[in-house]
Scaffold this motif. Sequence first.
Motif, mmCIF file in Angstrom:
data_model
loop_
_atom_site.group_PDB
_atom_site.id
_atom_site.type_symbol
_atom_site.label_atom_id
_atom_site.label_comp_id
_atom_site.label_asym_id
_atom_site.label_seq_id
_atom_site.Cartn_x
_atom_site.Cartn_y
_atom_site.Cartn_z
ATOM 1 N N VAL A 349 12.542 10.372 -17.239
ATOM 2 C CA VAL A 349 11.508 9.343 -17.135
ATOM 3 C C VAL A 349 11.835 8.220 -18.102
ATOM 4 N N ASN A 350 11.918 7.003 -17.584
ATOM 5 C CA ASN A 350 12.233 5.826 -18.400
ATOM 6 C C ASN A 350 10.940 5.071 -18.698
ATOM 7 N N ALA A 351 10.250 5.496 -19.752
ATOM 8 C CA ALA A 351 8.964 4.889 -20.098
ATOM 9 C C ALA A 351 9.118 3.423 -20.486
ATOM 10 N N ASP A 352 10.242 3.073 -21.130
ATOM 11 C CA ASP A 352 10.467 1.678 -21.520
ATOM 12 C C ASP A 352 10.572 0.786 -20.295
ATOM 13 N N GLN A 353 11.249 1.277 -19.265
ATOM 14 C CA GLN A 353 11.377 0.468 -18.049
ATOM 15 C C GLN A 353 10.054 0.367 -17.314
ATOM 16 N N MET A 354 9.268 1.429 -17.360
ATOM 17 C CA MET A 354 7.936 1.359 -16.753
ATOM 18 C C MET A 354 7.120 0.249 -17.407
ATOM 19 N N ARG A 355 7.175 0.184 -18.753
ATOM 20 C CA ARG A 355 6.443 -0.862 -19.472
ATOM 21 C C ARG A 355 7.028 -2.232 -19.167
ATOM 22 N N ALA A 356 8.351 -2.318 -19.089
ATOM 23 C CA ALA A 356 8.993 -3.606 -18.803
ATOM 24 C C ALA A 356 8.594 -4.128 -17.432
ATOM 25 N N ASN A 357 8.485 -3.223 -16.456
ATOM 26 C CA ASN A 357 8.098 -3.661 -15.110
ATOM 27 C C ASN A 357 6.652 -4.143 -15.076
ATOM 28 N N ILE A 358 5.802 -3.535 -15.895
ATOM 29 C CA ILE A 358 4.423 -4.026 -15.996
ATOM 30 C C ILE A 358 4.411 -5.418 -16.639
ATOM 31 N N ASP A 359 5.147 -5.552 -17.739
ATOM 32 C CA ASP A 359 5.178 -6.836 -18.453
ATOM 33 C C ASP A 359 5.772 -7.949 -17.598
ATOM 34 N N ALA A 360 6.705 -7.581 -16.727
ATOM 35 C CA ALA A 360 7.361 -8.593 -15.890
ATOM 36 C C ALA A 360 6.397 -9.259 -14.914
ATOM 37 N N SER A 361 5.260 -8.631 -14.679
ATOM 38 C CA SER A 361 4.279 -9.223 -13.758
ATOM 39 C C SER A 361 3.499 -10.362 -14.396
ATOM 40 N N ASN A 362 3.725 -10.591 -15.711
ATOM 41 C CA ASN A 362 2.983 -11.648 -16.419
ATOM 42 C C ASN A 362 1.475 -11.470 -16.283
ATOM 43 N N GLY A 363 1.045 -10.225 -16.375
ATOM 44 C CA GLY A 363 -0.383 -9.951 -16.389
ATOM 45 C C GLY A 363 -1.047 -9.839 -15.037
ATOM 46 N N LEU A 364 -0.306 -10.037 -13.945
ATOM 47 C CA LEU A 364 -0.935 -9.962 -12.624
ATOM 48 C C LEU A 364 -1.472 -8.557 -12.335
ATOM 49 N N LEU A 365 -0.831 -7.515 -12.891
ATOM 50 C CA LEU A 365 -1.346 -6.161 -12.707
ATOM 51 C C LEU A 365 -2.698 -5.966 -13.381
ATOM 52 N N LEU A 366 -3.036 -6.883 -14.288
ATOM 53 C CA LEU A 366 -4.280 -6.753 -15.046
ATOM 54 C C LEU A 366 -5.383 -7.655 -14.502
ATOM 55 N N ALA A 367 -5.161 -8.197 -13.304
ATOM 56 C CA ALA A 367 -6.138 -9.128 -12.729
ATOM 57 C C ALA A 367 -7.501 -8.479 -12.529
ATOM 58 N N GLU A 368 -7.508 -7.227 -12.067
ATOM 59 C CA GLU A 368 -8.789 -6.539 -11.888
ATOM 60 C C GLU A 368 -9.503 -6.407 -13.232
ATOM 61 N N ALA A 369 -8.765 -6.007 -14.256
ATOM 62 C CA ALA A 369 -9.363 -5.859 -15.582
ATOM 63 C C ALA A 369 -9.907 -7.189 -16.079
ATOM 64 N N ALA A 370 -9.190 -8.263 -15.780
ATOM 65 C CA ALA A 370 -9.648 -9.589 -16.208
ATOM 66 C C ALA A 370 -10.963 -9.962 -15.538
ATOM 67 N N SER A 371 -11.071 -9.671 -14.241
ATOM 68 C CA SER A 371 -12.301 -10.028 -13.531
ATOM 69 C C SER A 371 -13.497 -9.244 -14.061
ATOM 70 N N PHE A 372 -13.300 -7.993 -14.449
ATOM 71 C CA PHE A 372 -14.406 -7.213 -14.989
ATOM 72 C C PHE A 372 -14.753 -7.655 -16.408
ATOM 73 N N ALA A 373 -13.731 -8.069 -17.178
ATOM 74 C CA ALA A 373 -14.017 -8.586 -18.519
ATOM 75 C C ALA A 373 -14.853 -9.853 -18.440
ATOM 76 N N LEU A 374 -14.520 -10.727 -17.502
ATOM 77 C CA LEU A 374 -15.293 -11.970 -17.326
ATOM 78 C C LEU A 374 -16.673 -11.687 -16.744
ATOM 79 N N GLU A 376 -18.700 -9.613 -17.532
ATOM 80 C CA GLU A 376 -19.679 -9.318 -18.573
ATOM 81 C C GLU A 376 -20.361 -10.594 -19.070
ATOM 82 N N GLN A 377 -19.789 -11.749 -18.709
ATOM 83 C CA GLN A 377 -20.322 -13.018 -19.198
ATOM 84 C C GLN A 377 -20.721 -13.988 -18.082
ATOM 85 N N MET A 378 -20.477 -13.571 -16.838
ATOM 86 C CA MET A 378 -20.843 -14.422 -15.693
ATOM 87 C C MET A 378 -20.943 -13.552 -14.449
ATOM 88 N N PRO A 379 -21.534 -14.052 -13.370
ATOM 89 C CA PRO A 379 -21.592 -13.259 -12.136
ATOM 90 C C PRO A 379 -20.186 -12.865 -11.673
#
Length: 444
Positions: A349-374, A376-379
């Motif tokens: 298992v290449n954990a470093d590459q798993m992290r690198a592939n996540i980072d390569a998305s420039n945060g797009l994998l975290l879009a759902e998390a971003a919408s839920f964080a926002l 909390e402060q708006m509809p």
Amino acid sequence: MSLTAIDSQITAPLLTDPATAALFQDAAVIHSMLEVEGALALAEADCGLIPEEAGTAIWAASAKTTIEPAALAAGTTKDGVPVPALVAALRKAVGDPHGQFVHWGATSQDIADTGLVLRLRKALDLHEAGLRKLASSLAGLAEAHRQTPLAARTRMQQATPTSFGLKAAVWLCAVLRHLDRLPAIRERLLVLSFGGASGNLAALGGKAMDVEAALARRLKLASATAPWHTVRDSLIDYANWLALVTGTLGKIGTDIILLAQNEVAEVRPGSGGGSSTMPNKVNPVAAELLVALARQNATLISSMHQASLQDHERSGAAWTLEWLTLPQMVIGTGAALAHGAAMISELTVNADQMRANIDASNGLLLAEAASFALAEQMPRPEAQALVKEACKTAVSEKRHLFDVLSETTGTSVDWEALKDPARHMGASDAMIDRVLESYQHFKG
């Protein structure tokens, strides 16, 4: 010359498990039928149906007699089943005066089906051991990588972060369900087939049920409530289980193939295989085999269901179809379990590459998390719209999504802290715990 890949000296080592395949070699088939004939003679002697000396002589001869497969070929071609020729050979080995009592009151299907059940009992033991070995390796992966972030993929596209440990736990959970099904499979499958000519043991008279019970005891099988010569649901239930097992292994193999692609490189399944012309290639042979064997069983299971369409009290055509189908399924399952257990135990298992592939998305994998964080402060619909526009900007400007959101939303969200994918693996840890708790039940 070999007619099938599982018989070939070239491909059989790749496509079969020797221990499982041995159960379907001619010598094993003959031995199992002789075992049934010997046990039948002893059971009938126990019940006073044949002389005790005859029972002992038949049992002794069945244990030491060797019948060459070729000696049964002509009879099988004529009769459509090898038992009449086998009975003739055993009678000759027993000799006078006891040979006449060989196969007393039985029919060919009693001997062939019960012999098959005796061999399938051994196959079940082998397959259970293979499942347990695989489960142990998967449990180790789930525990070791519960905190290893991985890009989940839905519809072949990156979705959100998850845990590689959870992925392994999902595989393990299916394996545990197959183990959970096994006791019921054994109970229904490991049943004596003994009905005589038409299923009612008429030739045995008033001692029929006593002989049946004695034979079941000697072979350590259950007695059937009613003859199953042409009602094959228990056998098909077992075949379904084989297809389920290889289907799970094929799913694991598919995931490993995709994770091992050069462009992904998140795992490496052992040493792999080489190419005849490209020195750079390391092919995921074991994972590919799991997919191929799963597809084979998924195809063959339809033939087993076709074989359920049996006429009256004996069906030569449907019975023959089982012979053409079930051995391949059992042997294929043995091969898949052997390859699967070896592949997972050697998985890197290449954990470093798993992290690198996540980072390569420039945060797009975290879009759902971003919408839920926002949210909390708006509809939430407004938050989703903002994130969707920010995703477009992040892609066009090749910037991290959270950097774009930090500039455009004017909120108090701690975007830097939220960049850590380990914060977005949800209830993975708790789910892994539940699966590993289930595993402890089977391990114990």
